[in-house]
Design a protein around this motif. Structure first.
Motif, mmCIF file in Angstrom:
data_model
loop_
_atom_site.group_PDB
_atom_site.id
_atom_site.type_symbol
_atom_site.label_atom_id
_atom_site.label_comp_id
_atom_site.label_asym_id
_atom_site.label_seq_id
_atom_site.Cartn_x
_atom_site.Cartn_y
_atom_site.Cartn_z
ATOM 1 N N VAL A 1 3.959 -4.582 -0.881
ATOM 2 C CA VAL A 1 2.611 -4.259 -1.320
ATOM 3 C C VAL A 1 1.895 -5.591 -1.543
ATOM 4 N N THR A 2 0.736 -5.749 -0.905
ATOM 5 C CA THR A 2 0.011 -7.021 -0.956
ATOM 6 C C THR A 2 -1.417 -6.802 -1.419
ATOM 7 N N GLN B 1 11.566 1.571 -8.594
ATOM 8 C CA GLN B 1 11.379 0.132 -8.461
ATOM 9 C C GLN B 1 10.041 -0.257 -9.065
ATOM 10 N N LYS B 2 9.934 -1.505 -9.476
ATOM 11 C CA LYS B 2 8.686 -1.974 -10.077
ATOM 12 C C LYS B 2 8.449 -3.430 -9.704
ATOM 13 N N GLY B 3 7.214 -3.739 -9.427
ATOM 14 C CA GLY B 3 6.776 -5.110 -9.199
ATOM 15 C C GLY B 3 5.396 -5.252 -9.813
ATOM 16 N N ASN B 4 4.944 -6.496 -9.980
ATOM 17 C CA ASN B 4 3.634 -6.727 -10.583
ATOM 18 C C ASN B 4 2.905 -7.794 -9.777
ATOM 19 N N LEU B 5 1.754 -7.429 -9.225
ATOM 20 C CA LEU B 5 0.996 -8.357 -8.385
ATOM 21 C C LEU B 5 0.469 -9.565 -9.154
ATOM 22 N N ASP B 6 0.323 -9.436 -10.468
ATOM 23 C CA ASP B 6 -0.155 -10.569 -11.267
ATOM 24 C C ASP B 6 0.942 -11.591 -11.548
ATOM 25 N N ASP C 1 -22.345 -10.497 -1.203
ATOM 26 C CA ASP C 1 -22.095 -11.604 -2.124
ATOM 27 C C ASP C 1 -20.981 -11.297 -3.127
ATOM 28 N N GLU C 2 -20.088 -10.376 -2.763
ATOM 29 C CA GLU C 2 -18.950 -10.028 -3.616
ATOM 30 C C GLU C 2 -17.669 -10.145 -2.796
ATOM 31 N N PRO C 3 -16.620 -10.735 -3.364
ATOM 32 C CA PRO C 3 -15.336 -10.771 -2.648
ATOM 33 C C PRO C 3 -14.862 -9.354 -2.339
ATOM 34 N N CYS C 4 -14.126 -9.200 -1.264
ATOM 35 C CA CYS C 4 -13.500 -7.919 -0.953
ATOM 36 C C CYS C 4 -12.031 -8.017 -1.348
ATOM 37 N N VAL C 5 -11.598 -7.096 -2.183
ATOM 38 C CA VAL C 5 -10.203 -7.044 -2.615
ATOM 39 C C VAL C 5 -9.633 -5.703 -2.169
ATOM 40 N N PHE C 6 -8.488 -5.771 -1.490
ATOM 41 C CA PHE C 6 -7.820 -4.539 -1.092
ATOM 42 C C PHE C 6 -6.316 -4.688 -1.259
ATOM 43 N N VAL C 7 -5.650 -3.559 -1.354
ATOM 44 C CA VAL C 7 -4.196 -3.535 -1.454
ATOM 45 C C VAL C 7 -3.676 -2.899 -0.183
#
Length: 125
Positions: A36-37, A9-14, A104-110
């Protein structure tokens, strides 16, 4: 019987629309058996400020299994224990917590929904 889907399977978060609440943004790809988020806590984001009213609970009652890609997220459990998670940290968070960005940086996680099974005895949350 299993809910496992043996095919690739494949998905793209963008390619998905973002779900935004204040300074928190979520982009989710749903595959058969797992979601997946990508979650972005922008600078100044805090769960209790940005999502508490939407969730309708005192603290976040969802479990999370995630990998931090950038920034730092401070998580404080309802019992007062706390931990900071930064780039390349893997986190397993039980229900009952608040979280916010540090610095002062956003936190990005999956995060991966199948890890929720750990706290629900195998039931999907």
């Amino acid at each position: 019987m299993t809910n496992y889907f043996p095919g690739m399977q494949k998905g793209n978060l963008d390619s998905v629309s973002a779900d935004e609440h204040g300074k928190i943004k979520k982009e989710t790809v749903a595959l058969d058996g797992v979601s997946v988020t990508r979650v972005t806590f922008n600078v100044g984001a805090k769960w209790s400020n940005d999502l508490k009213d939407y969730a309708g609970t005192h603290s976040c009652e969802l479990p999370h299994v995630g990998l931090v890609l950038s920034g730092t997220l401070r998580v404080v459990m309802d019992d007062g224990s706390q931990e900071d998670f930064s780039k390349n940290d893997v986190m397993l968070l039980p229900p009952g917590h608040d979280a916010w960005t540090v610095g002062d940086e956003p936190c990005v996680f999956v995060e991966f929904s199948r890890g929720n099974d750990y706290y629900t005895g195998g039931r999907r949350v």
